[in-house]
Design an enzyme around this catalytic site. Structure first.
Site, PDB file in Angstrom:
ATOM      1  N   SER A   1       1.076  65.460 -33.005  1.00  0.00           N
ATOM      2  CA  SER A   1      -0.121  65.170 -32.292  1.00  0.00           C
ATOM      3  C   SER A   1      -0.546  66.280 -31.896  1.00  0.00           C
ATOM      4  O   SER A   1      -0.123  67.112 -31.309  1.00  0.00           O
ATOM      5  CB  SER A   1       0.007  64.304 -31.361  1.00  0.00           C
ATOM      6  OG  SER A   1       0.741  62.574 -31.686  1.00  0.00           O
TER       7      SER A   1
ATOM      8  N   HIS B   1       0.193  58.010 -25.172  1.00  0.00           N
ATOM      9  CA  HIS B   1       1.504  57.990 -26.229  1.00  0.00           C
ATOM     10  C   HIS B   1       2.489  57.699 -24.544  1.00  0.00           C
ATOM     11  O   HIS B   1       4.183  57.314 -25.248  1.00  0.00           O
ATOM     12  CB  HIS B   1       2.565  59.532 -26.730  1.00  0.00           C
ATOM     13  CG  HIS B   1       1.218  59.208 -28.206  1.00  0.00           C
ATOM     14  ND1 HIS B   1       0.944  58.401 -29.540  1.00  0.00           N
ATOM     15  CD2 HIS B   1       0.428  60.326 -29.088  1.00  0.00           C
ATOM     16  CE1 HIS B   1       0.539  58.846 -29.878  1.00  0.00           C
ATOM     17  NE2 HIS B   1      -0.035  59.663 -29.693  1.00  0.00           N
TER      18      HIS B   1
END
Lengths: 457, 457, 457, 457
Positions: D306, D394
């Protein structure tokens, strides 16, 4: 209507297939050391049952694909060796000769046919069960065709395989599918590879050919669902289209398909070399005409915009014939080229790159080319076989020669093969049967009055 | 594994089909007065092109269905008349005889095969394009088979058609589909008509056979999508099932399929008489074993619960042989029946309706019947062909005789054919190949230790 | 347009569903001892994340279905308790009152709406994720509706749920599907259960209603794919059909649908009690008219053959009114029945079983009944609400009263409710909008000239 | 997780849609001169019936799309004007205040809710019936969101529309579909437009992302079947991937997916601006983890690769804080950059293009950057809201910070936003719930031991 082998695609597919086949073959009992011939024999004996035989066939296919070209030819010759038993054939024929009446004759002939059925046919059939097995067989025939002329044993095997494929690929089993921008990318990518008439240069070019005023249709076989067999590209336009470059122009405005009046079939490509000689083209055109008629009531004409691949070659062979040109034609050409004869002048002028950008030259050349092309299309060749292969294809299908267009394909290929000319073949649904009979039965080639007049002139 | 023609279904379908065919035929140019033979000739000549030929075929099919049985036979004899040209066959054979080497021989043989290809084959193929044309051809062969024994000309035509159908119905083209209560009612209705082993008596009975602890699978052909070719009914149970009446009991509790350990194949029915001799059964069983194994990890055994259709007939022929029964057996039976010999006693006892409801009689009879049945299954018939046709089918497929069950089918048919006995054939995935080879190769019939002991005793 | 709960079907479905839910719920961390309320609170808090909340909802649904009816009502009351916070509502309302201008007012109103959004709405939404969760919610509302009149708390919950369902079942989300003999048997079985107008008595009766001159269409929701919401049965006939028994006669010949001229909608059934008040019927009729128009160019009229459920009840209440009958009518009836007054005579005659089999009685009775029925349909009830509920439904949809048919439904129910009369409502696509406006806007009921004359007479 | 409006796509779609809408609108009775407001009123009054209202909605949609941006805002304000009746709201609130008990309160609250239901909600719902109507509504909300901050009236309308969309787009109605090279080209083209994390540069790049060791999944809504809502791209690799450039390298060898052990989610893109605030991401990740687990038993870890979009911005704001760096770090950096302080040195070094290609500089810089990034991810922001938006996403979903990778995204954007760092968030199926609770409930951010140590250091 060239055909393309598209080896790159095949290679990638092979990698995927062989991984599945490996799994199937893994079920076969250990006999890795067996020769190819022994493996084939085991398939035919159906050792371990018919299902095992099919798994063995997967293994054989895998072995084949792993071979070099020479190895593959050996493989095919070994396969061809599984032929009929000569003694059984002789005995069956003796039976036929001694048949006393029609009934005995029918029975004896049946037995002779059975005696002639080569075991290799059964083995070929066993490949159908494996995933992508049908594509494997089609490509096998492609390979056989490459060597059939020089090797009668392989030719006989190719003939057997043709019989099987002709039966399986009978048009009754094919599916007509429309291809558009919502089709799978993988399929569209194949289209790019298979397009044999007017090269597709980019995804943008392709998308343009699938826009709302275009149509694309292909035949598929249920056992080769990701592989087009043949496809046709159609443009919906107003009036007969006379230039393929205009049709493919990505900047041209998109028409409202519901107000167009003409469907132009501008590209037909066969995709599978291994199906050569098994005909789909006429069915495809007829089916697509039906489908388009049902969708668009507005359509009044169905025609092609077709190449004339043999025109220049034919013409070049005629340039020295004095009768080729009329007096006025010859004089005008000679003057333009500074040449001694009209034929010589034609040779010189057509040899100049870019003559079609000179209005003066075009004015003299075009009428001559069109007249000669009309003659080429309508008069040349044998009685039921026009000299030009594309003309023969469409005349056989029941079309007529409608119009010859100058500067219709200005690509390098187009200029070289046909001096830039293209022809519209017109499919009139009400006359297809009659026109087919005229050509196939009596050798008459139908054409519009204008083209007929040109050919006579 | 009887086969059923289901004429009622066909009739209804015919009505629907002919209406479509009428539409196709309407496109054919006017030649209504042509004889059947002239129409066939027009098909073969592809007058008006191949597409017209297909429309003509639709018209021919329509004419055929409108005929009486006698008319249909005439039609088929006319069709059979489109046979190979004897002169061409003779000339091709001469070429074969004068072939100098293998290459020439291969080429000559190929030409002989081509000479033997009857035009009627091409005509039969033309029927595939029409809707339901495949079913038409299958039913045509059904008709031909009915007359093949007495008419060699029709037999030869049936043989040609067999070749085509065997190629088209190769297992590689078939689709395995699960049939359940969510299947189309029209399909389920056909199942009722085609079930050949244990009659389906009502929609309720059918629904019970499709419940969550049952499975039903069938093979279909893509060109006959609404017609099952063969289907199998499976019950998921605990342990080997020994009674078909219990399996079909609508009041029996539904089991949780995920905890059962045995799949019982209790009914297999071929549906298309016209495909007789083209084998699907072994593929079906193997495929269904794979599918069930993947869905239910809990399954540990795959077996049938099968009828023994030939047992009583065989037994009746043996009753007078003194060696049939052991001394003790004979004595016990004779005592029970008040008969002079054991064989006579058996005849008397089995002739009594309802003997199986008398515990005393069962106690004496059952062990004798089971022992004799073991002998019948394992020892009778020719070397590679068990006397019992169902036994031959399963042994060929690689199963073994696992258990013989008394009072397993108490229906009238079951009592009459096999004194109520049924047998479990066990399919052990790891041994199918070996068992097939044992039987097909060496004529050995595999069985459980218990059954083997009985057969020897 | 009755509605049916079909509890048997539900029970079976529940067993299947709960087994899936058990699997989902198995993933929820151990809190079996939690009360229903605690579980609901955990769902709303989305403890462990929203996905866990959905698993918890599955567990809640499972608990609910395991409860007795009393337990379920407790469950629903607990759920209803998760209502808006009164303090937050009061505060938001205060904000609204003090809003200074339109902008502030808009913002304040938005906050008030948010404050009024009950947490139970969020919980109800969480049920959508679970398999068959939508059917669960629909049935939940069915249960709530049964108690809404007597329990305002449950009524408020039902109102919330109505809002959700009205949004999810908006006609924009529904799929129109044709149902025929190729539909899943499981679906057809449900049709039998849901048919609310003319009972389906057997699979044979059902098959007859799905024959080639019949059509059946239903709306489905994508999240309840196996559950019809509403369905209509249509017969394709020649001219207006005047007898439902004739329409349903299994021995009547099957017509060629392509030559019929009239589509008769003879049965419309709502299937989901829990969707009461969410209207599909008018959309269904309009869509089916469109679909049929496209398929059959031959159709010239679309009409119903409808029951008149309130006619006899209305008539019975009028029998003592002297103005009910004309002088001649009264005399004729009195003579026939040997009664003192026309009203009394009507009562006597209609009470006789089998009067419709006596031609003499029919001759006198029928014209009277038809005239009174015309009056009932066109004049009775409130201004924009015809007394008869079926009449109100079709007039609202833009139909007109076309014809009243004697002896049109001779079933026991038909005789009892409407003296055997049925009515054709005609849907003229070109006038549906206008007729709708006439009725809904101005209270005018359209009818054919003949029926209007009868109603006035 | 940026969002993209993709206006080009919309424009093209609009052209197609409006042509269908024109056809629908053609059925609406002539009232072209009516103002937008009058048309809306006609929709709400359902003049001519509800079906006409839906046709009118099509016409309204068409009008809207033909407007300029200013015209569209007027349109939306007019629509917003169809709000609840203030008097009815006041009266309903009075009823609530005077409610005597819980039952009365429930009923009164229900009535207040109904009074607050704005007519504009019903109008918005009417758009669902028209083709592409759902996409129209989603885009409408996109437009409203652009102006909601400055215009409370549009904000209130946006809030209403949010309620509708949240209900229709509940995850229970979404379909997860895999996207691969066999997906429609039109869909793949959209993917290119919607990819918001790592730009797709060509069809070749796209094909590489859909190869056999890659997966791509998207959520779709049944009423917007050609429009992805959100999609995730996954790479199947060995071990945690630490460089996005390596993942996207078209020349990297294709792995055998069946032997990989880690699934890397390297790109998640929301596609519909108009669905902002309606969350799908967490469901998508969880569902894809389930799907991949089922397909590949070999997978042992599920993690992301990410971006850290806020890292550099945060760091730049801290460079002058003396406590930012350790003494040794500061000294080493200062030496390297020839700067006075560590912070100043960092500023200088990170400003140099290409520092990452100098091994000496990397050796000093990387450990410092990784340590600071660990601190940024784990310690910065509010209690239950990590400063970094991707980290917050997340952690909310139940992931933990697993590893920080240097030189992981060397694109210009990657260097600028996060000095080339990327982070792996690990999804451990067994701990997702717990980790979600830790973060959402108690504000604890989970991380691997290594990262935790770094953040403390």
């Amino acid at each position: 209507m060239n055909e393309i082998a598209a080896p790159g695609l095949l290679d990638r597919a092979i990698r995927r297939i062989t991984s599945v086949w490996r799994d199937m073959a893994a079920g076969v009992s250990r006999d890795e050391d067996d020769s190819i011939e022994a493996q084939m024999r085991a398939c035919l004996a159906a050792r371990g049952g018919e299902i095992s035989a099919r798994n063995r066939a997967a293994k054989l296919a895998q072995s084949y694909l792993a071979l070099s070209e020479a190895g593959r030819l050996d493989f095919l010759r070994t396969l061809a060796g599984f032929d009929s038993d000569p003694a059984a054939v002789a005995s069956a024929y003796a039976g036929l000769q001694s048949a006393a009446d029609a009934a005995e004759r029918a029975a004896a002939q049946m037995r002779l046919r059975q005696a002639l059925e080569a075991p290799r046919l059964r083995l070929l059939t066993q490949f159908t069960t494996i995933p992508d097995g049908m594509k494997f067989l089609v490509d096998l025939r492609g390979m056989l065709l490459d060597h059939a002329r020089t090797d009668p044993v392989l030719a006989a095997l190719a003939s057997d395989l043709r019989g099987l494929l002709a039966s399986w690929f009978d048009v009754g089993f094919l599916e007509l599918r429309r291809i558009d921008w919502d089709s799978p990318a993988a399929l569209l990518e194949k289209l790019v590879g298979y397009e044999a008439v007017h090269e597709i240069r980019s995804w943008r070019d392709l998308k343009n050919r699938l826009d709302s005023d275009r149509r694309c249709y292909a035949f598929f076989h249920p056992r080769m669902p990701a592989e087009p067999l043949i496809f046709v590209e159609v443009a919906l336009v107003e009036g007969l289209a006379g230039s393929v470059q205009q049709l493919l122009d990505q900047k041209a405005p998109v028409l409202d398909a519901r107000t167009t009046d003409t469907a132009i079939f501008y590209s037909i490509s066969n995709c599978q070399r291994g199906l050569a000689g098994i005909s789909f083209g006429n069915f495809l055109i007829k089916r697509v005409v039906d489908v388009l008629s049902a969708e668009f009531r507005n359509l009044r004409a169905f025609a092609t915009l077709s190449p004339i691949p043999g025109f220049r070659r034919w013409l070049d062979g005629k340039l020295d014939e004095p009768a080729l040109l009329g007096e006025d034609e010859a004089a005008a050409l000679a003057g333009l080229a500074g040449a001694e004869s009209g034929g010589e002048a034609l040779r010189v002028l057509l040899g100049r790159r870019g003559w079609m950008r000179d209005a003066g030259q075009r004015k003299v050349l075009e009428p001559v080319l069109i007249r000669l092309c009309a003659r080429y299309l309508l008069n040349e060749g044998r009685e039921r076989r026009a000299a030009d292969p594309v003309a023969h294809f469409h005349l056989s299908n029941g079309a007529r020669v409608e119009r010859i267009n100058p500067l219709a394909d200005t690509s390098e290929k187009g200029m070289k093969e046909s001096a830039g000319l293209m022809v519209n073949y017109l499919y009139d649904p009400a006359r297809i049967e009659q026109y087919h009979e005229d050509y196939a039965g009596e050798g008459r080639r139908n054409a519009s009055a204008a083209v007929r007049k040109l050919a006579k002139g």
